[in-house]
Design a protein around this motif. Structure first.
Motif, PDB file in Angstrom:
ATOM      1  N   TYR A  53     -62.545  54.064  36.846  1.00  0.00           N
ATOM      2  CA  TYR A  53     -62.865  54.101  38.269  1.00  0.00           C
ATOM      3  C   TYR A  53     -64.055  53.196  38.488  1.00  0.00           C
ATOM      4  N   THR A  54     -63.979  52.358  39.506  1.00  0.00           N
ATOM      5  CA  THR A  54     -65.102  51.534  39.928  1.00  0.00           C
ATOM      6  C   THR A  54     -65.182  51.642  41.440  1.00  0.00           C
ATOM      7  N   GLY A  55     -66.351  52.034  41.953  1.00  0.00           N
ATOM      8  CA  GLY A  55     -66.502  52.163  43.392  1.00  0.00           C
ATOM      9  C   GLY A  55     -67.680  53.041  43.760  1.00  0.00           C
ATOM     10  N   PRO A  56     -67.707  53.497  45.009  1.00  0.00           N
ATOM     11  CA  PRO A  56     -68.835  54.288  45.491  1.00  0.00           C
ATOM     12  C   PRO A  56     -68.790  55.729  44.996  1.00  0.00           C
ATOM     13  N   GLY A  57     -69.947  56.351  45.034  1.00  0.00           N
ATOM     14  CA  GLY A  57     -70.069  57.763  44.686  1.00  0.00           C
ATOM     15  C   GLY A  57     -71.381  58.302  45.234  1.00  0.00           C
ATOM     16  N   THR A  58     -71.581  59.590  45.080  1.00  0.00           N
ATOM     17  CA  THR A  58     -72.842  60.237  45.476  1.00  0.00           C
ATOM     18  C   THR A  58     -73.336  61.044  44.298  1.00  0.00           C
ATOM     19  N   LEU A  59     -74.590  60.838  43.954  1.00  0.00           N
ATOM     20  CA  LEU A  59     -75.213  61.545  42.851  1.00  0.00           C
ATOM     21  C   LEU A  59     -76.134  62.616  43.420  1.00  0.00           C
ATOM     22  N   ALA A  60     -75.946  63.868  43.011  1.00  0.00           N
ATOM     23  CA  ALA A  60     -76.803  64.973  43.442  1.00  0.00           C
ATOM     24  C   ALA A  60     -77.814  65.231  42.322  1.00  0.00           C
ATOM     25  N   LEU A  61     -79.093  65.016  42.637  1.00  0.00           N
ATOM     26  CA  LEU A  61     -80.179  65.161  41.662  1.00  0.00           C
ATOM     27  C   LEU A  61     -81.054  66.355  42.005  1.00  0.00           C
ATOM     28  N   PRO A  62     -81.353  67.219  41.032  1.00  0.00           N
ATOM     29  CA  PRO A  62     -82.265  68.331  41.310  1.00  0.00           C
ATOM     30  C   PRO A  62     -83.681  67.804  41.508  1.00  0.00           C
ATOM     31  N   ASP A  63     -84.408  68.392  42.442  1.00  0.00           N
ATOM     32  CA  ASP A  63     -85.819  68.063  42.628  1.00  0.00           C
ATOM     33  C   ASP A  63     -86.564  69.320  43.067  1.00  0.00           C
ATOM     34  N   GLU A  64     -87.854  69.181  43.325  1.00  0.00           N
ATOM     35  CA  GLU A  64     -88.658  70.360  43.654  1.00  0.00           C
ATOM     36  C   GLU A  64     -88.262  71.006  44.974  1.00  0.00           C
ATOM     37  N   PRO A 114     -65.499  59.655  46.459  1.00  0.00           N
ATOM     38  CA  PRO A 114     -64.867  59.878  47.762  1.00  0.00           C
ATOM     39  C   PRO A 114     -63.608  60.759  47.643  1.00  0.00           C
ATOM     40  N   GLY A 115     -63.567  61.811  48.429  1.00  0.00           N
ATOM     41  CA  GLY A 115     -62.436  62.722  48.445  1.00  0.00           C
ATOM     42  C   GLY A 115     -62.378  63.678  47.270  1.00  0.00           C
ATOM     43  N   GLY A 116     -63.399  63.632  46.405  1.00  0.00           N
ATOM     44  CA  GLY A 116     -63.400  64.479  45.209  1.00  0.00           C
ATOM     45  C   GLY A 116     -64.353  65.648  45.317  1.00  0.00           C
ATOM     46  N   THR A 117     -64.434  66.404  44.243  1.00  0.00           N
ATOM     47  CA  THR A 117     -65.352  67.537  44.162  1.00  0.00           C
ATOM     48  C   THR A 117     -66.497  67.175  43.223  1.00  0.00           C
ATOM     49  N   PRO A 118     -67.648  67.829  43.351  1.00  0.00           N
ATOM     50  CA  PRO A 118     -68.770  67.543  42.464  1.00  0.00           C
ATOM     51  C   PRO A 118     -68.405  67.794  40.998  1.00  0.00           C
ATOM     52  N   THR A 119     -68.792  66.840  40.132  1.00  0.00           N
ATOM     53  CA  THR A 119     -68.510  66.924  38.707  1.00  0.00           C
ATOM     54  C   THR A 119     -69.835  66.905  37.943  1.00  0.00           C
ATOM     55  N   PRO A 120     -70.098  67.902  37.076  1.00  0.00           N
ATOM     56  CA  PRO A 120     -71.339  67.914  36.298  1.00  0.00           C
ATOM     57  C   PRO A 120     -71.425  66.688  35.389  1.00  0.00           C
ATOM     58  N   ALA A 121     -72.638  66.149  35.249  1.00  0.00           N
ATOM     59  CA  ALA A 121     -72.857  64.962  34.431  1.00  0.00           C
ATOM     60  C   ALA A 121     -74.308  64.916  33.971  1.00  0.00           C
ATOM     61  N   HIS A 122     -74.618  63.946  33.115  1.00  0.00           N
ATOM     62  CA  HIS A 122     -75.975  63.712  32.623  1.00  0.00           C
ATOM     63  C   HIS A 122     -76.288  62.235  32.744  1.00  0.00           C
ATOM     64  N   LEU A 123     -77.562  61.914  32.959  1.00  0.00           N
ATOM     65  CA  LEU A 123     -78.003  60.524  33.046  1.00  0.00           C
ATOM     66  C   LEU A 123     -78.685  60.105  31.755  1.00  0.00           C
ATOM     67  N   LEU A 124     -78.552  58.833  31.416  1.00  0.00           N
ATOM     68  CA  LEU A 124     -79.230  58.234  30.272  1.00  0.00           C
ATOM     69  C   LEU A 124     -79.853  56.922  30.712  1.00  0.00           C
ATOM     70  N   GLU A 125     -81.030  56.622  30.193  1.00  0.00           N
ATOM     71  CA  GLU A 125     -81.627  55.319  30.424  1.00  0.00           C
ATOM     72  C   GLU A 125     -81.371  54.464  29.196  1.00  0.00           C
ATOM     73  N   GLY A 126     -80.928  53.255  29.409  1.00  0.00           N
ATOM     74  CA  GLY A 126     -80.689  52.322  28.322  1.00  0.00           C
ATOM     75  C   GLY A 126     -80.892  50.927  28.877  1.00  0.00           C
ATOM     76  N   ALA A 127     -79.941  50.045  28.614  1.00  0.00           N
ATOM     77  CA  ALA A 127     -80.003  48.704  29.196  1.00  0.00           C
ATOM     78  C   ALA A 127     -79.904  48.794  30.720  1.00  0.00           C
ATOM     79  N   THR A 141     -62.595  67.053  32.832  1.00  0.00           N
ATOM     80  CA  THR A 141     -61.818  66.194  33.708  1.00  0.00           C
ATOM     81  C   THR A 141     -62.721  65.156  34.384  1.00  0.00           C
ATOM     82  N   PRO A 142     -62.386  63.877  34.268  1.00  0.00           N
ATOM     83  CA  PRO A 142     -63.184  62.834  34.934  1.00  0.00           C
ATOM     84  C   PRO A 142     -63.195  63.046  36.443  1.00  0.00           C
TER      85      PRO A 142
END
Length: 85
Positions: free
Chosen positions: A5-16, A59-72, A81-82
């Motif tokens: 998949y290549t395209g737009p998305g929305t990332l939900a990040l926890p904050d204070e 777009p049109g999907g449900t929130p999917t749990p994920a993790h972020l990594l810093e690299g290049a 399920t992706p």
């Protein structure tokens, strides 16, 4: 089923204050051996980084749990399920 998949998305990040929704552009694929999905994220605006789990919604999907990594660049990965399927 598509394995990329290549395209737009929305990332939900926890904050204070709860959760911040950040629009992003993603390029994702599934590892055919492990089944893990991963890819790169390009935020449209500055992105507050976190080591906490995040959620990716396409777009049109449900929130999917994920993790972020810093690299290049900024990478994202998850199991199960992706988010594009």
């Amino acid at each position: 089923m598509p394995t990329t998949y290549t395209g737009p998305g929305t990332l939900a990040l926890p904050d204070e204050d709860g959760v911040t929704a950040v629009p992003v552009y993603v390029s994702l694929s599934t590892d055919p051996v492990t089944g893990e999905w991963r890819g790169t994220i390009t935020p449209y605006d500055p992105l507050p980084l976190t080591h906490e789990p995040v959620e990716l919604t396409l777009p049109g999907g449900t929130p999917t749990p994920a993790h972020l990594l810093e690299g290049a660049g900024l990478e994202i990965y998850g199991t199960g399920t992706p988010p594009w399927q």
